[in-house]
Motif scaffolding. Structure first.
Motif, PDB file in Angstrom:
ATOM      1  N   TYR A 154     -34.729 183.319   9.393  1.00 13.84           N
ATOM      2  CA  TYR A 154     -34.368 184.713   9.134  1.00 13.84           C
ATOM      3  C   TYR A 154     -35.626 185.543   8.845  1.00 13.84           C
ATOM      4  CZ  TYR A 154     -32.725 188.921   6.801  1.00 13.84           C
ATOM      5  OH  TYR A 154     -32.519 190.230   6.445  1.00 13.84           O
ATOM      6  N   THR A 210     -37.324 188.561  11.316  1.00 11.96           N
ATOM      7  CA  THR A 210     -37.284 189.962  10.878  1.00 11.96           C
ATOM      8  C   THR A 210     -38.660 190.468  10.436  1.00 11.96           C
ATOM      9  OG1 THR A 210     -36.720 189.294   8.601  1.00 11.96           O
ATOM     10  CG2 THR A 210     -34.883 189.764  10.103  1.00 11.96           C
ATOM     11  N   PRO A 270     -31.582 190.575  13.332  1.00 11.22           N
ATOM     12  CA  PRO A 270     -32.512 189.453  13.180  1.00 11.22           C
ATOM     13  C   PRO A 270     -32.621 188.607  14.445  1.00 11.22           C
ATOM     14  CG  PRO A 270     -31.188 189.681  11.207  1.00 11.22           C
ATOM     15  CD  PRO A 270     -30.629 190.655  12.207  1.00 11.22           C
TER      16      PRO A 270
END
Length: 472
Positions: free
Chosen positions: A15, A19, A37
């Motif tokens: 994650y 991002t 994401p």
């Protein structure tokens, strides 16, 4: 328990990795949609629901008052430019900052991508320096086959040339997944080939043609002759666009020409001829089918010019068909083969009028499809009107809006060639046939959501051809 913990840690790490760049446009005050994401703003393209052209076009219309709009293709920040004045700087005035197309990893390039379209930097400059010889293609090309082989594509649906052409532009889930991996993990997958499935075929095809000619130029004066001469001249030497010495002068760059580089040029020349010219010609025929009054004017001109040249479709005759040329240009406006252009920033660049900078590696996208159908530049864009391209009526300010062949130093070197072969093809067809819409066919072709750089349509463009009884 340990396994579950490791999975959770991996997902959290993915994650944060997925991002890590998403503040890029926010920090620069550039408007953009909220990215997802890992996928960025490109989810529908990765899922093959929208082509890249369709995605970019939607962004263009979503932000009508913005000169530029931010975008994320996976983690990569990209900039969609809407303002023609900024487009001019990207393509021409500040070209030294944007000479890369951004379609390759800088350090590793698969063999077939080492061509004039995909490559950049010194390799691009040196190849263009030598291959600019393509300008010699005038009268001879209309009667010559580009590769010196009898493709027989019109008679044989299973010809090797048609198979190769279809393979080049076949985009399936596997292709998209490989592209996604290269964009998400560029260093890890830099050696993953996108055209590995046709690499061997293209190289074998080149060797076959070279062997037929005993590795010597023939009298055909075609593209293969150009490649043979290119290799016989040996190493290409010129000024570097990438490196400068201590005094700021360009260093000397060199490029050895081998069969692999020749195969790459053959690949891109064939790909461009197979798809871009055919799609532009098909679009024009479709518009003529739905606009019979324009079709009649085109045929009247063709008949008049051919009568003057003893019904011989020669280079001089095609050059005199000005209304046909306007019509073809209008067809390319409606649906350009390349729906967008790309340029990669090679070093930090500041948009002084917008008060922000972009870094090396940021991709700039120019939404050609959207620009060419914007009523701000082309009033009543849904109307098919060849007179837009009458030199006495054309708007000179649209030079960096109408971009079917690109513009600036990296404009298409085959523009003249592509234009002539398409006009000759249209003249040959329309001199003998009337064209009309096929029963039940959609008014506008349905774009393929899996399309790549080159736009394609689902199911082709069905038309009806009827032999003409007499000239107009």
């Amino acid at each position: 328990m340990i396994f579950v913990t490791l999975i959770c840690v991996a997902l959290i790490a993915l994650y944060f990795y997925g991002t890590k760049t998403f503040k890029y446009w926010e920090e620069r005050g550039v408007k953009h949609a909220r990215p997802i994401p890992i996928l960025g703003n490109n989810a529908r393209n990765y899922l093959m629901r929208k082509s890249m052209t369709q995605v970019i076009t939607e962004v263009y219309w979503k932000y009508p008052d913005e000169p530029v709009v931010g975008f994320f293709r996976s983690l990569r920040p990209e900039l969609i430019v809407r303002d023609p004045n900024i487009i001019k700087r990207i393509l021409n005035t500040d070209f030294q900052y944007f000479y890369q197309r951004g379609l390759n990893h800088k350090a590793d390039m698969e063999p077939l991508n080492r061509n004039l379209f995909f490559t950049g930097g010194d390799m691009w400059r040196l190849l263009r320096q030598r291959l600019t010889l393509m300008a010699r293609y005038t009268t001879d090309f209309i009667g010559a086959c580009g590769f010196g082989l009898d493709a027989d594509s019109l008679q044989d649906e299973d010809s090797e040339f048609r198979k190769l052409g279809m393979e080049i532009f076949r985009i399936d889930a596997k292709f998209i997944f490989k592209l996604f991996l290269k964009q998400l993990f560029p260093e890890t997958f830099k050696n993953l080939k996108m055209f590995g499935h046709i690499e061997k075929t293209v190289i074998q095809l080149l060797k076959q043609v070279l062997k037929q000619r005993n590795y010597q130029p023939s009298s055909r004066n075609d593209f293969v002759d150009l490649l043979i001469e290119c290799k016989k001249k040996g190493t290409i030497v010129g000024e570097s666009i990438e490196r400068r010495d201590a005094e700021g002068k360009p260093e000397i760059a060199k490029l050895e020409i081998d069969d692999e580089i020749l195969a790459a040029q053959m690949f891109v020349f064939f790909a461009a001829g197979f798809e871009t010219s055919s799609s532009a010609t098909s679009t024009t025929l479709n518009e003529l089918a739905h606009n019979p009054h324009v079709q009649v004017k085109v045929q009247e001109e063709i008949d008049r010019v051919l009568a003057k040249h003893n019904n011989k479709l020669c280079y001089e005759a095609v050059k005199e068909m000005t209304y046909l040329e306007w019509t073809f240009k209008e067809g390319m406006r409606v649906l350009p083969s390349l729906g967008f252009l790309t340029r990669e920033c090679v070093r930090k660049y500041t948009f002084e009028d917008l008060n922000f900078s972009i870094d090396e590696g940021v991709l700039v996208m120019i939404p050609v499809q959207a620009l060419q159908n914007d009523p701000s530049y082309f009033p009543d864009p849904e109307e098919f009107r060849p007179e837009r391209f009458d030199p006495e009526l054309a708007d000179p300010n649209n030079k960096f809006v109408y971009l079917p062949f690109g513009e600036g130093p990296r404009a298409c070197v085959g523009e003249r060639l592509g234009l002539m072969q398409s006009l000759a093809g249209l003249a040959a067809v329309l001199s003998k046939f009337d064209v009309s819409p096929a029963p039940g066919a959609p008014r506008h072709p349905v774009l393929n959501p899996a399309g790549g750089i080159v736009q394609s349509v689902v199911g082709g463009i069905p038309l009806v051809f009827r032999e003409r009884s007499a000239p107009h």
